[in-house]
Design a protein around this motif. Structure first.
Motif, PDB file in Angstrom:
ATOM      1  N   THR A 395       0.828  -1.209   0.000  1.00  0.00           N
ATOM      2  CA  THR A 395       0.000   0.000   0.000  1.00  0.00           C
ATOM      3  C   THR A 395       0.857   1.250   0.000  1.00  0.00           C
ATOM      4  OG1 THR A 395      -1.732  -1.186   1.216  1.00  0.00           O
ATOM      5  CG2 THR A 395      -1.848   1.216   1.208  1.00  0.00           C
ATOM      6  N   PHE A 398       2.485   1.693  -3.404  1.00  0.00           N
ATOM      7  CA  PHE A 398       1.523   2.132  -4.409  1.00  0.00           C
ATOM      8  C   PHE A 398       1.209   3.620  -4.267  1.00  0.00           C
ATOM      9  CE2 PHE A 398      -2.878   2.919  -5.773  1.00  0.00           C
ATOM     10  CZ  PHE A 398      -2.771   2.532  -7.098  1.00  0.00           C
ATOM     11  N   THR A 402       1.937   6.358  -7.108  1.00  0.00           N
ATOM     12  CA  THR A 402       0.879   7.212  -7.659  1.00  0.00           C
ATOM     13  C   THR A 402       1.323   8.661  -7.734  1.00  0.00           C
ATOM     14  OG1 THR A 402      -0.834   5.731  -6.798  1.00  0.00           O
ATOM     15  CG2 THR A 402      -1.494   7.978  -7.348  1.00  0.00           C
ATOM     16  N   GLU A 434      -6.417   1.432 -12.247  1.00  0.00           N
ATOM     17  CA  GLU A 434      -7.636   1.469 -11.435  1.00  0.00           C
ATOM     18  C   GLU A 434      -7.910   0.118 -10.782  1.00  0.00           C
ATOM     19  OE1 GLU A 434     -10.761   3.004  -9.464  1.00  0.00           O
ATOM     20  OE2 GLU A 434      -9.230   4.074 -10.623  1.00  0.00           O
ATOM     21  N   THR A 436      -5.642  -2.165  -9.985  1.00  0.00           N
ATOM     22  CA  THR A 436      -4.646  -2.343  -8.927  1.00  0.00           C
ATOM     23  C   THR A 436      -4.977  -1.497  -7.721  1.00  0.00           C
ATOM     24  OG1 THR A 436      -2.974  -2.739 -10.637  1.00  0.00           O
ATOM     25  CG2 THR A 436      -2.174  -2.249  -8.425  1.00  0.00           C
ATOM     26  N   ARG A 437      -5.414  -0.256  -7.962  1.00  0.00           N
ATOM     27  CA  ARG A 437      -5.785   0.622  -6.849  1.00  0.00           C
ATOM     28  C   ARG A 437      -6.933   0.033  -6.034  1.00  0.00           C
ATOM     29  NH1 ARG A 437      -9.329   4.151  -5.182  1.00  0.00           N
ATOM     30  NH2 ARG A 437     -10.680   3.663  -6.944  1.00  0.00           N
ATOM     31  N   ARG A 438      -7.940  -0.492  -6.728  1.00  0.00           N
ATOM     32  CA  ARG A 438      -9.081  -1.077  -6.005  1.00  0.00           C
ATOM     33  C   ARG A 438      -8.653  -2.280  -5.182  1.00  0.00           C
ATOM     34  NH1 ARG A 438     -12.171  -0.296 -10.855  1.00  0.00           N
ATOM     35  NH2 ARG A 438     -11.992  -2.523 -11.287  1.00  0.00           N
TER      36      ARG A 438
END
Length: 551
Positions: A395, A398, A402, A434, A436-438
């Motif tokens: 996390t 990521f 971002t 998107e 991967t983010r979810r």
């Protein structure tokens, strides 16, 4: 083959291969950063040497070529590619570029023997580079080869076969399917440094059977050394594994005496990087290819009617491939300073690098999530703790990715802006981002929910202990502190009385904590005004004799 393939010469041929790989690391904490470039610099006898960025060199002026490259990008992309200047570094800003680039100069040529050909081709190695990125466990190998006056048929074969890390299958003759018959790296004296082993079927089959991952050909493994493939028996501190399909993403630049002599079939085969065949045919059906020009060609400099001499440059992009063709005589295409050739070597390469780096980083993060889930054992406290650390680490990485590396636009210049948007669309990077983010946010929410549940459970237990302890506290308070007069006894007797009280109270407190979950259920039942006495007595009985799984 049609005469067009045999007679057409590629006056200037350039192929750039880009190989993204995932770097394998031990489990690191959320604040830890893996620095493989420091390991590579410290490796004795390594052929790789770090490139000193021109921005950091002692020269007073920047080269005009690098300046043109720099101003192509928007400020946030400039900080990613080049870092900040001395004032930004001194004020605690972004600092130097997060990209670390290494090169090796011991390989000067590639000797490639194509299937069905007796004489090998010799291609010059223009440069070999290895890119590392701060805080992202991805490395990217870039290899550019060049040739002059190469027959179009051979150029197509090299494009199709050079960037294969392993064979898909084997021909009846034993040669690797879709691969060259042999590829050799040559040193400045023409001596072979390493050669391919596509024909060694047993090695590839055994490696996949044992490790469930493809095996990299020996010449690519040698090129990456001292980096070693994960699961291989080689010793090495920096280990990698493949992220994508076995054919590397590639860029190509081809100049012709007259590009209009190429048929539509030739252009499509170049754009899709297909095997050469008759020029009057198409590689696939007309229905399948009817939107090829619309979806894959950037025709800002291309005109089918050829009314202007400069309108003979076609840029073709499929995401996996980026191919530029044009006329060798026209300066718009071949000018070394401001032409398409210079843009191909600098700006277009960086656009291609950023797009594929973003995709590789997202695939790496997705792989981390899969690895964390696959290793989770809900029956093991250590496994659960390790799982939490891995998810928190992923996390954190990521979020930093971002804000540091994710851009959907890197330039306001028309061509660079259009080409980068086309690459992202074809690679489907926005959708991958998107997803991967979810997934990562779902994991983070799961951990947060588990933490809240654990804290709530602790509060309940402490509340139960406090309530039951309140009984003894109030009783002692009402009776006073002088129930037993110990003022005249010795210190030893006082310690004895203290122990007589302390030990049973401690045992009672610990026992209450052990039974706190069931006692909380009893207290809930006791506070329920609508419940009967029998129900409450059953709950009281369950404190000692209830089922262990009752909650």
């Amino acid at each position: 083959m049609a005469n067009n393939l045999q007679s057409s010469l590629v006056r200037d041929f350039r192929q750039t291969l880009l190989w993204p790989v995932q770097l394998m690391t031990d489990d690191l904490g959320p604040s830890a950063v893996h620095c493989p470039w420091d390991v590579l610099k410290a490796t004795p006898n390594s052929p790789w040497r770090e490139i000193e960025d021109e921005f950091l060199q002692s020269a007073s002026l920047l080269s005009e070529t690098r300046y043109q490259e720099f101003v192509t990008f928007m400020p946030f992309a400039q900080r990613f590619l080049y870092g900040e200047g001395k004032h930004g570094r001194e004020s605690g800003g972004y600092g130097e570029s997060p990209i670390h680039i290494f090169t090796r100069n011991d390989i000067r040529e590639v000797r490639i023997t194509l299937q069905g050909e007796s004489d090998p081709l010799i291609l010059r190695v223009s440069h070999i580079e290895l890119y590392f990125f701060f805080d992202i466990d991805v490395a990217m190998l870039a290899l550019e080869v060049t040739a002059k006056d190469l027959p179009l048929q051979h150029a197509m074969e090299v494009l199709y076969r050079l960037g294969r890390t392993y064979p898909n299958y084997w021909e009846e003759s034993g040669e690797g399917g879709h691969c060259a018959q042999r590829i050799e790296w040559l040193d400045p004296h023409g001596q072979v440094i390493a050669a391919s082993d596509y024909e060694n079927k047993a090695r590839y089959l055994a490696f996949v059977k044992e490790n469930h991952v493809p095996c990299v050909s020996l010449h690519w493994a040698a090129l990456m050394s001292p980096l070693v493939q994960h699961y291989s028996e080689q010793a090495g501190e920096i280990r990698y594994r493949e992220l994508e399909y076995q054919r590397m993403p590639l860029m190509a630049y081809l100049s012709f005496d007259d590009v209009s002599q190429l048929s539509r079939g030739d252009l499509i085969r170049l754009g899709l990087v297909c095997q050469p065949w008759h020029s009057e045919t198409l590689p696939f059906t007309e229905q399948f290819l009817q939107d090829f020009e619309k979806n894959n060609c950037y025709d800002r400099y291309w005109d089918d009617s050829r009314q202007d001499a400069w309108s003979t440059t076609r840029i073709m992009s499929t995401g996996q491939n980026f191919v530029v063709v044009g006329n060798h005589q026209h300066r718009v295409f071949t000018n070394e300073k401001t032409g398409i050739k210079r843009h191909y070597q600098n700006q277009y390469f960086l656009l291609f690098l950023i797009a594929h780096f973003q995709k590789a980083a997202l695939l790496m993060l997705s792989d981390r999530m899969v690895q964390a889930i696959s290793r989770l054992d809900m029956q093991s406290e250590d496994s659960i703790k390790t799982f939490r650390n891995r998810i928190r680490n992923a996390t954190a990485v990521f979020l930093r990715f971002t804000h540091r590396y994710w851009f959907e636009n890197v330039s306001d210049q028309a061509v660079a802006k259009d080409l980068f948007a086309l690459m992202l669309k074809q690679l489907d990077s926005a959708d991958l981002f998107e997803k991967t983010r979810r997934r990562i946010m779902d994991m983070a929410e799961y951990l947060e929910g588990e933490e809240i549940k654990r804290q709530a459970d602790t509060v309940v237990r402490l509340t139960v202990v406090t309530i039951l302890g309140l009984i003894g506290t109030m009783t002692s308070g009402l009776l006073g502190m002088n129930l037993i007069d110990l003022t005249q006894v010795s210190l030893l007797e006082k310690l004895g009385y203290f122990s007589i009280v302390f030990i049973p109270v401690s045992l009672l407190t610990f026992y209450t904590v052990i039974k706190s979950r069931r006692l909380s259920l009893f207290l809930d039942a006791l506070s329920n005004e609508g419940a009967g006495l029998g129900y409450k007595l059953v709950k009281l009985k369950n404190v000692w004799f209830g089922r262990l799984d009752e909650r």
